[in-house]
Design an enzyme around this catalytic site. Structure first.
Site, PDB file in Angstrom:
ATOM      1  N   ILE A 462       0.829  -1.205   0.000  1.00 41.34           N
ATOM      2  CA  ILE A 462       0.000   0.000   0.000  1.00 41.34           C
ATOM      3  C   ILE A 462       0.864   1.257   0.000  1.00 41.34           C
ATOM      4  O   ILE A 462       0.345   2.354   0.112  1.00 41.34           O
ATOM      5  CB  ILE A 462      -1.000   0.038   1.181  1.00 41.34           C
ATOM      6  CG1 ILE A 462      -0.296  -0.105   2.534  1.00 41.34           C
ATOM      7  CG2 ILE A 462      -2.050  -1.036   1.046  1.00 41.34           C
ATOM      8  CD1 ILE A 462      -1.243  -0.005   3.728  1.00 41.34           C
ATOM      9  N   LEU A 647      15.024  -2.702   7.984  1.00 44.29           N
ATOM     10  CA  LEU A 647      15.454  -3.321   6.726  1.00 44.29           C
ATOM     11  C   LEU A 647      15.917  -2.267   5.724  1.00 44.29           C
ATOM     12  O   LEU A 647      16.848  -2.495   4.961  1.00 44.29           O
ATOM     13  CB  LEU A 647      14.328  -4.163   6.144  1.00 44.29           C
ATOM     14  CG  LEU A 647      13.756  -5.240   7.098  1.00 44.29           C
ATOM     15  CD1 LEU A 647      12.655  -6.027   6.416  1.00 44.29           C
ATOM     16  CD2 LEU A 647      14.848  -6.175   7.603  1.00 44.29           C
ATOM     17  N   PRO A 649      16.291   1.932   6.065  1.00 39.20           N
ATOM     18  CA  PRO A 649      16.024   3.130   6.867  1.00 39.20           C
ATOM     19  C   PRO A 649      15.255   4.206   6.090  1.00 39.20           C
ATOM     20  O   PRO A 649      14.522   4.989   6.687  1.00 39.20           O
ATOM     21  CB  PRO A 649      17.424   3.635   7.233  1.00 39.20           C
ATOM     22  CG  PRO A 649      18.334   2.482   7.031  1.00 39.20           C
ATOM     23  CD  PRO A 649      17.716   1.604   5.981  1.00 39.20           C
ATOM     24  N   LYS A 650      15.403   4.218   4.783  1.00 39.63           N
ATOM     25  CA  LYS A 650      14.720   5.259   4.000  1.00 39.63           C
ATOM     26  C   LYS A 650      13.208   5.020   3.977  1.00 39.63           C
ATOM     27  O   LYS A 650      12.427   5.926   4.258  1.00 39.63           O
ATOM     28  CB  LYS A 650      15.279   5.275   2.579  1.00 39.63           C
ATOM     29  CG  LYS A 650      14.769   6.433   1.761  1.00 39.63           C
ATOM     30  CD  LYS A 650      15.550   6.573   0.468  1.00 39.63           C
ATOM     31  CE  LYS A 650      15.095   7.820  -0.259  1.00 39.63           C
ATOM     32  NZ  LYS A 650      15.896   8.074  -1.452  1.00 39.63           N
ATOM     33  N   THR A 651      12.788   3.796   3.642  1.00 45.50           N
ATOM     34  CA  THR A 651      11.351   3.523   3.592  1.00 45.50           C
ATOM     35  C   THR A 651      10.761   3.462   4.998  1.00 45.50           C
ATOM     36  O   THR A 651       9.626   3.875   5.215  1.00 45.50           O
ATOM     37  CB  THR A 651      11.063   2.217   2.826  1.00 45.50           C
ATOM     38  OG1 THR A 651      11.920   1.186   3.321  1.00 45.50           O
ATOM     39  CG2 THR A 651      11.288   2.391   1.340  1.00 45.50           C
ATOM     40  N   GLN A 655       7.687   5.685   6.588  1.00 38.21           N
ATOM     41  CA  GLN A 655       6.544   5.164   7.339  1.00 38.21           C
ATOM     42  C   GLN A 655       6.313   5.987   8.601  1.00 38.21           C
ATOM     43  O   GLN A 655       5.183   6.310   8.950  1.00 38.21           O
ATOM     44  CB  GLN A 655       6.804   3.709   7.753  1.00 38.21           C
ATOM     45  CG  GLN A 655       6.457   2.707   6.703  1.00 38.21           C
ATOM     46  CD  GLN A 655       4.955   2.590   6.576  1.00 38.21           C
ATOM     47  OE1 GLN A 655       4.287   3.511   6.122  1.00 38.21           O
ATOM     48  NE2 GLN A 655       4.408   1.484   6.986  1.00 38.21           N
ATOM     49  N   LYS A 716      10.494  -5.557  13.543  1.00 39.34           N
ATOM     50  CA  LYS A 716       9.205  -5.345  14.178  1.00 39.34           C
ATOM     51  C   LYS A 716       8.475  -4.325  13.297  1.00 39.34           C
ATOM     52  O   LYS A 716       9.095  -3.523  12.626  1.00 39.34           O
ATOM     53  CB  LYS A 716       9.364  -4.794  15.590  1.00 39.34           C
ATOM     54  CG  LYS A 716      10.300  -5.646  16.454  1.00 39.34           C
ATOM     55  CD  LYS A 716      10.173  -5.347  17.937  1.00 39.34           C
ATOM     56  CE  LYS A 716      11.028  -4.212  18.412  1.00 39.34           C
ATOM     57  NZ  LYS A 716      11.049  -4.095  19.898  1.00 39.34           N
ATOM     58  N   GLU A 720       2.264   1.398  11.884  1.00 42.95           N
ATOM     59  CA  GLU A 720       1.245   2.133  12.629  1.00 42.95           C
ATOM     60  C   GLU A 720       1.800   2.728  13.913  1.00 42.95           C
ATOM     61  O   GLU A 720       1.077   3.360  14.672  1.00 42.95           O
ATOM     62  CB  GLU A 720       0.082   1.195  12.957  1.00 42.95           C
ATOM     63  CG  GLU A 720      -0.543   0.607  11.708  1.00 42.95           C
ATOM     64  CD  GLU A 720      -1.490  -0.535  12.023  1.00 42.95           C
ATOM     65  OE1 GLU A 720      -2.669  -0.405  11.729  1.00 42.95           O
ATOM     66  OE2 GLU A 720      -1.036  -1.546  12.569  1.00 42.95           O
TER      67      GLU A 720
HETATM   68 MO1  MOS Z   1      -3.798  -0.998   9.168  1.00 42.54          MO
HETATM   69  S1  MOS Z   1      -5.514  -0.121   9.935  1.00 42.54           S
HETATM   70  O1  MOS Z   1      -3.732  -2.445  10.024  1.00 42.54           O
HETATM   71  O2  MOS Z   1      -3.967  -1.058   7.502  1.00 42.54           O
END
Ligand code: MOS
Length: 777
Positions: A462, A647, A649-651, A655, A716, A720
């Protein structure tokens, strides 16, 4: 070979492998899909909140130019509810009854040759209703209480007694409003039937979830359903549930015997793909004079629609947040006539952490400790429920390093004591934690005669970067130059993968890719180990190094053979191996980790010996509040993050920045508003305001910590983590700046201005005017 790979690619900052495609406009999202002979479907939705359909006048629409079908509850076939999954039951199938349970419910669908014809015909449909008075609030006696079946209530110790005996006690309630996922890309479905086989291009975070749902709804074999989504676009959780509009697109295609495309309108995006339900949360905390938490009680109540079930873990994070011997959490839901809720980034946790981390902050002032010191004092050195040591936990480093980078020491403790010109300046902190749900995941890996590798799994991307990170990981594990590795996803015909959600996909998919690639190298080793003509004869995984598309004897690098040579000698076009992730905490004697091309036996601690930790972070926020305008600006954020092994650091940093941006929106801007009849009024991006670049200023992300010990991958989830705790950090900074404790999100201009006016009124000669102003507000 085109490149020499001396060290691991994993762990280095790399551009997205799909970045170029995306900026060139060449990435194909479901909304871009067109197939020959495709018709178009438009949905007609309820304009009332509760009642029954008295009549649907569809004649004019049926006779309108280009119309192929008008489908309503009167002529729709019976559709059964899809299967319950690890995410719980799916939403109810559409068009099965004349009951209207919420504004925006799908009541009719028009299918026509063109989208414009379908829209024009849809406008001709007239629906009359028998209206009921909707249930809109938990205070309505008709609102049923649902005890949460998915996150059981928790108790430890005796919280009542602890709170009664506490030296310092805090009892406050916090509320969060409905929030809406607002991806820029409209959700779209293109459905094509071929006999009983169904192909669906769908905006989803979970191809296998949609596949199983459609198979269940239409009573067909899941093997006959293929769901494709090579690029999802934004989703944030909106793409986790199998939505009714996807079923409707497939239904339209079945009825008209044509491929059908259905694109939700922007307004429909607010009612048809779930929302973050509002919450009311009561927090009671007790502490000793020395600053130790003695009791935590967290009682939450959140809204849910009339007929659905939804996992919404609002209080879950509280149970393991702090070292506190007495605790009780309870979560209930109340039924109201609202659209079907769904998940929005850190569902439950984002709301729950706002309440908990605001309350902890309030208590730190009440006990007289610096907010960081108070959190350090109550740090959970072991899992507070089980007493087990954590599989990894660098939260103390997050506090220390974050505070250092942020310059927390320059903070003057008293609220309203820091200024920058006329702006009030506040520093706030909050703890964040998010347990990642690593579900079983499969992958398949191939090395071909041309020296390229193709690894794939039916997962999705996504936007956070599985395409990129899994390409990097496969390159390391196989020892194939990254330019020659391709990673495929977004197709339910690929091996079964869990949803991209719950911050668990990098872990689940990464462990699957890791295990599968190790398995593929192992298959090559088996080919050569008793091959007299191979220089690698007798080799074992532990004794080799993979690099530059070749296997070498580590202690004798002159002995090597390329994958291409091995395939050629054995007359093979390719070698392919399937594999799957191990459950965290479960390893076998053959489990390996790969570092710098070498294979090292790996044993995870068992779940009886360690508590599996999720991502952890400390957020530091500086806000600037304009006392004349009531505006709160997030001037600066430092997030110190323990995401285990990072894995890329840029992406990963992207996030965290994305989560911070959504956290700023949640704290200051986002609120779905309904009118007194329950009709949603914020159904555009002009009415439902999200954070933009201008709202996200100086953001500094620092990663701390070590690979998590529970899995070979060691990562990990961080998807979110950053929105978790972010609203509290901003609310805490706002309190420090102004002295105003906002316990009800969002921290709107009105709330801040009312407070500033009340201060003016009590302290200045223009009191009368200010008093007027605040009353008007
Ligand atoms: Mo997230 S709400 O687990 O895409």
């Amino acid at each position: 070979m085109s490149s020499t790979q001396a060290v691991d690619i994993v762990g280095t900052a790399r551009d997205r492998v799909d970045g170029r495609l995306k900026v060139m406009g060449a990435a194909t999202y479901p909304i871009d899909v067109a197939v020959p002979g495709m018709a178009h479907a438009i949905l007609v939705q309820s304009t009332v909140t509760s009642g029954r359909i008295r009549q649907i006048a569809a004649d004019a629409a049926e006779q309108a130019p280009g119309v192929l079908a008008v489908i309503t509850h009167l002529n729709a076939p019976v559709l059964v509810r899809g299967p319950v999954t690890p995410l719980g039951p799916p939403p109810l199938p559409p068009l099965q009854t004349d009951m209207v349970l919420h504004y925006g419910q799908h009541l009719a669908m028009v299918v026509a040759e063109t989208n414009e014809q379908a829209q024009a015909a849809a406008a001709l449909i007239e629906i009359t209703y028998e209206r009921d008075v909707p249930v809109l609030s938990p205070d309505d006696p008709r609102s049923a209480r649902v005890t949460h079946p998915w996150t059981p209530d928790t108790t430890r110790g005796n919280v009542r007694r602890a709170l009664a005996a506490a030296d310092v006690r805090l009892d406050e309630s916090y509320t969060t409003p409905d929030n809406a996922n607002s991806p820029i890309g409209l959700f779209a479905t293109v459905a094509v039937w071929d006999g009983d086989a169904l192909t669906v291009h769908d905006t989803t975070q979970w191809p296998h979830g949609v596949r199983d749902n459609l198979a269940g709804v239409f009573g067909i074999d899941p093997a006959g359903v293929r769901v494709l989504v090579p690029f999802v676009g934004g989703a944030f959780g909106a793409g986790l549930r199998p939505w009714p509009h996807t079923i409707l697109a497939a239904l339209a295609a079945r009825v008209t015997k044509r491929p059908v495309k259905l694109v939700l309108t922007r307004a429909q995006m607010f009612t048809s793909v779930g929302h973050r339900p509002n919450t009311i949360q009561q927090l009671s905390l007790g502490a000793s004079r020395e600053g130790h938490l003695t009791g935590i009680e967290h009682v939450s109540s959140s809204s849910i629609d009339m007929a659905d079930e939804l996992i919404n873990p609002i209080t879950h994070g509280t149970t393991e947040a702090y070292a506190c011997p007495n605790l009780s959490t309870r979560a209930t839901q109340f039924r109201v006539n609202v659209p079907t809720p769904g998940w929005m980034r850190a569902p439950g946790e984002a709301e729950g952490s706002f309440a908990l981390e605001s309350a902890i902050d309030e208590l730190s002032y009440a006990v007289g400790f610096d907010p960081i010191e108070f959190r350090l004092k109550n740090h959970a050195h072991v899992h507070p429920e089980t007493g087990l040591p954590w599989s990894s936990n660098a939260l103390l480093d997050c506090y220390r390093q974050g505070a250092e980078r942020f310059g927390w020491a320059a903070r003057s403790p008293k609220p309203r004591s820091m200024r920058n010109g006329k702006l009030l300046v506040g520093y706030g902190v909050a703890r964040a934690a998010l347990q990642a749900y690593q579900e079983p995941c499969k992958a398949i890996a191939t090395i071909r005669r041309d020296g390229t590798a193709f690894v794939r799994s039916g997962a999705t991307d996504i936007g956070p970067g599985p395409y990129t990170v899994m390409t990097m990981l496969a390159a390391d594990c196989l020892g194939v130059p990254i330019e020659r590795v391709r990673f495929g996803l977004g197709d339910s015909a690929m091996p079964k993968a869990p949803q991209e959600g719950g911050s668990g996909l990098t872990g689940a998919l990464g462990n699957a890719v890791h295990a599968t690639c190790v398995g593929l190298v192992g298959a090559f080793v088996r080919l050569v180990s008793d091959d007299e003509s191979s220089p690698l004869k007798g080799c074992r995984l532990e004794g080799i190094t993979v690099r530059d598309g070749a296997i070498r004897i580590t202690d004798d690098p002159a002995r090597f053979e390329t994958y291409v040579d091995i395939l050629a000698r054995h007359g093979l076009d390719e070698l392919t191996i399937e594999g799957e992730s191990a459950t965290p905490g479960e390893t076998s004697s053959s489990t390996m980790i790969v570092r710098e091309g070498r294979f090292i036996p790996f044993t995870a601690p068992s779940r009886d010996a360690r508590a599996h930790a999720g991502g952890l972070a400390a957020h530091f926020v500086e806000v600037h509040v304009d006392p004349d305008l009531g505006t709160v600006r997030v001037a600066r954020v430092v997030s110190a993050v323990d995401g285990g092994r990072i894995l890329n650091p840029k992406t990963a940093r992207s996030q965290i920045i994305g989560g911070i941006a959504m956290g700023i929106g949640m704290a200051l801007l986002e609120e779905s508003v309904s009118d007194r009849t329950g009709r949603l009024v914020t159904t555009s991006l002009a009415d439902y305001v999200v954070a933009t670049n201008a709202d996200v200023r100086d953001v500094d992300v620092v990663f701390v910590g070590q690979p998590d010990s529970m899995t070979p991958l060691g990562a990990k989830g961080v998807g979110e983590l950053a929105i978790t705790g972010m609203a509290a950090a901003i609310a805490n900074a706002t309190y420090h700046a102004t002295g105003l404790r906002v316990r009800s999100l969002p921290i709107s201009i009105e709330k801040v201005l009312a407070h500033e006016c009340s201060i003016l009124r009590s302290s200045s000669p223009v009191a009368a005017i200010a008093g007027w102003a605040s009353k008007e507000i």
